[in-house]
Write an enzyme that holds these catalytic residues in place. Structure first.
Site, mmCIF file in Angstrom:
data_model
loop_
_atom_site.group_PDB
_atom_site.id
_atom_site.type_symbol
_atom_site.label_atom_id
_atom_site.label_comp_id
_atom_site.label_asym_id
_atom_site.label_seq_id
_atom_site.Cartn_x
_atom_site.Cartn_y
_atom_site.Cartn_z
ATOM 1 N N GLU A 103 43.442 39.180 34.088
ATOM 2 C CA GLU A 103 44.889 39.212 33.857
ATOM 3 C C GLU A 103 45.398 37.784 33.755
ATOM 4 O O GLU A 103 44.998 36.907 34.516
ATOM 5 C CB GLU A 103 45.649 39.922 34.982
ATOM 6 C CG GLU A 103 45.484 41.418 35.038
ATOM 7 C CD GLU A 103 46.318 42.054 36.141
ATOM 8 O OE1 GLU A 103 47.364 41.487 36.523
ATOM 9 O OE2 GLU A 103 45.920 43.128 36.630
ATOM 10 N N GLU A 108 43.062 43.658 42.526
ATOM 11 C CA GLU A 108 43.873 42.900 43.473
ATOM 12 C C GLU A 108 43.980 43.540 44.860
ATOM 13 O O GLU A 108 45.044 44.033 45.263
ATOM 14 C CB GLU A 108 45.258 42.650 42.900
ATOM 15 C CG GLU A 108 45.239 41.846 41.614
ATOM 16 C CD GLU A 108 46.609 41.466 41.089
ATOM 17 O OE1 GLU A 108 46.682 40.561 40.231
ATOM 18 O OE2 GLU A 108 47.615 42.045 41.560
#
Length: 462
Positions: free
Chosen positions: A370, A184
């Protein structure tokens, strides 16, 4: 741990879609995701240095409950039990991250053998349990000594990252074949340096864009190095991506959504796939655009083997004329199902996002690296944890994943966030995402209802 047939569990709730492991390929990767800072604890053990998150936790008001991750889940000492649970769940993969401050404890230092030995034991433990290791090199825990020199805003941090990545991949590459360079980059850059929600807590848009560029550049430089160090390496990056909505049909809201998409999604996807930074966004941030050297964009576009997608919720955008163009506002619509973290629950958003990537970008294998939900779980007097909403969340999102595959998306794996409750960054211990309940006082692990369902689903027909 006892398991039951997953189909019977799903079908006992008629409103939920029927789902079976056989709906997915036999070689599909089934796992969970974790990160070093959130679970390991042992913050000063065996030569580990301070990270930017250790320092951030010391600042009053930065962590909602005033906590820290000095102990967290004590995974550093309890990892065999945690891997045993993952094995019992029927997983065949395990995503973890490596703590940079455990590996290189000070600037210019040699690698810390005790830190490398821990990850070597951890990887061996995965393989002994039939868990394919998926290693993330950077999950936000930059060594504090590098931050004091400028952190990711400074181009020299790329060189430090490459030294770290080289040491880790040489040490573990004989056993670890799947590598994620960064988790991320949006959060590293924007939450860390624009809105200040995450470490190091800076609020400077220009700095955030520079950080983003250096992180992406370090990714591009790391890919061939990892492949050189690791035979048959598969290398990718994990992005946090969101499908977007408008609060209304007004042209102003649609324009705001386009700008937000440019910075939230395309700012990362476009350069990774060789298109450079989106020109429409560069026009809006000309004064804040990152400093780039010749050839940087070519390096960022170094081909990868897979794209990791972290999906949690869609974002709804409303025009905010009082703000600068790239400072868009999220609308909170009242008629949406939400988690206890107030994140919208929208399984079809996952399908929509994955189909968009398939349609808009070159063909590439995708892994859901995720996906999960936070609810205020309680340990009952009988020792159980009934997190029915999380169980239903998994069922519905896996069904959306099944639909995406039916629409031609090349999805090859799913990693639930997360195996266990942990230190949830700026939220401290107020948010629980795990399939395993952690009593942070006693460190006792209790498998929740969602974990029992996941076990039944994955162990079906074994």
């Amino acid at each position: 741990m006892t398991t039951t047939n997953s189909t019977s569990i799903v079908n006992s709730f008629p409103s939920l879609p029927a789902l079976a492991r056989d709906d997915f390929p036999t070689n599909f990767a089934w796992g969970c995701s974790t990160s070093s800072f959130q679970i390991e604890g042992a913050a000063t053990a065996d030569g580990r240095a301070e990270s930017i998150w250790d320092r951030f936790c010391q600042q009053p008001g930065k962590i909602r409950d005033g906590s820290n991750a000095l102990v967290a889940c004590d995974h550093y000492h309890r990892w065999p039990e945690d891997l045993d649970i993952a094995k019992q769940f029927g997983m065949n993969a395990y995503r973890f991250s490596i703590a940079w401050p455990r590996v290189i404890s000070e600037l210019g230092a040699k690698t810390n053998q005790r830190g490398l030995d821990f990850y070597s034991r951890l990887v061996d433990g995965m393989l002994e349990r039939g868990l394919q290791p998926w290693a993330t090199l950077y999950h936000w825990d930059l060594p504090q000594y590098l931050q004091e020199l400028g952190g990711w805003e400074r181009r020299a941090t790329i060189d430090a990252y490459l030294e770290y990545a080289d040491a880790v991949t040489r040490h573990l590459g004989d056993r670890v074949k799947n590598w994620i360079t960064h988790n991320e980059p949006w959060c590293t850059a924007m939450h860390g340096n624009w809105d200040g929600m995450h470490a190091p807590g800076q609020q400077n848009f220009k700095a955030a864009l520079q950080v983003c560029h250096h992180v992406l550049l370090s990714h591009g430089l790391a890919v061939p190095m990892i492949k050189s160090n690791v035979a048959q390496a598969q290398v990718g990056i994990a992005l946090s991506l969101h499908p977007l909505r408008t609060a209304s049909d007004k042209s102003e809201d649609r324009a705001a959504m386009q700008r937000h998409d440019g910075l939230r999604n395309r700012w990362f996807l476009d350069p990774l796939f060789g298109r450079g930074y989106p020109t429409d966004i560069l026009e809006h941030c000309a004064a804040d655009a990152p400093v780039m050297a010749s050839g940087d964009l070519d390096v960022i576009a170094t081909p990868i083997d897979f794209l990791g997608v972290n999906y949690y919720f869609p974002e709804t955008i409303v025009d905010a004329p009082e703000l600068p163009p790239l400072h868009t506002k999220l609308a909170i619509l009242p008629d949406r199902e939400r988690t206890d973290f107030a994140w919208e629950v929208a399984p079809d958003g996952m399908r929509e996002l994955l189909v968009r990537i398939k349609n808009d970008y070159p063909k590439i294998p995708i892994f859901l690296t995720e996906n999960g939900s936070s609810y205020d779980d309680k340990l009952e007097a009988d020792g159980s944890v009934s997190d029915t909403r999380r169980r239903n969340y998994f069922i519905r999102h896996l069904d959306a994943l099944k639909q995406a595959r039916a629409e031609g998306v090349d999805v090859r794996g799913y990693f639930a966030w997360s195996l266990m409750d942990n230190f949830e960054w700026a939220e401290g211990y107020l948010r629980r995402f795990g399939m395993v309940y952690i009593d942070f006082v006693t460190q006792k692990r209790t498998v929740k209802e969602s974990g029992r369902w996941f076990s039944a689903f994955l162990n079906q027909n074994k």
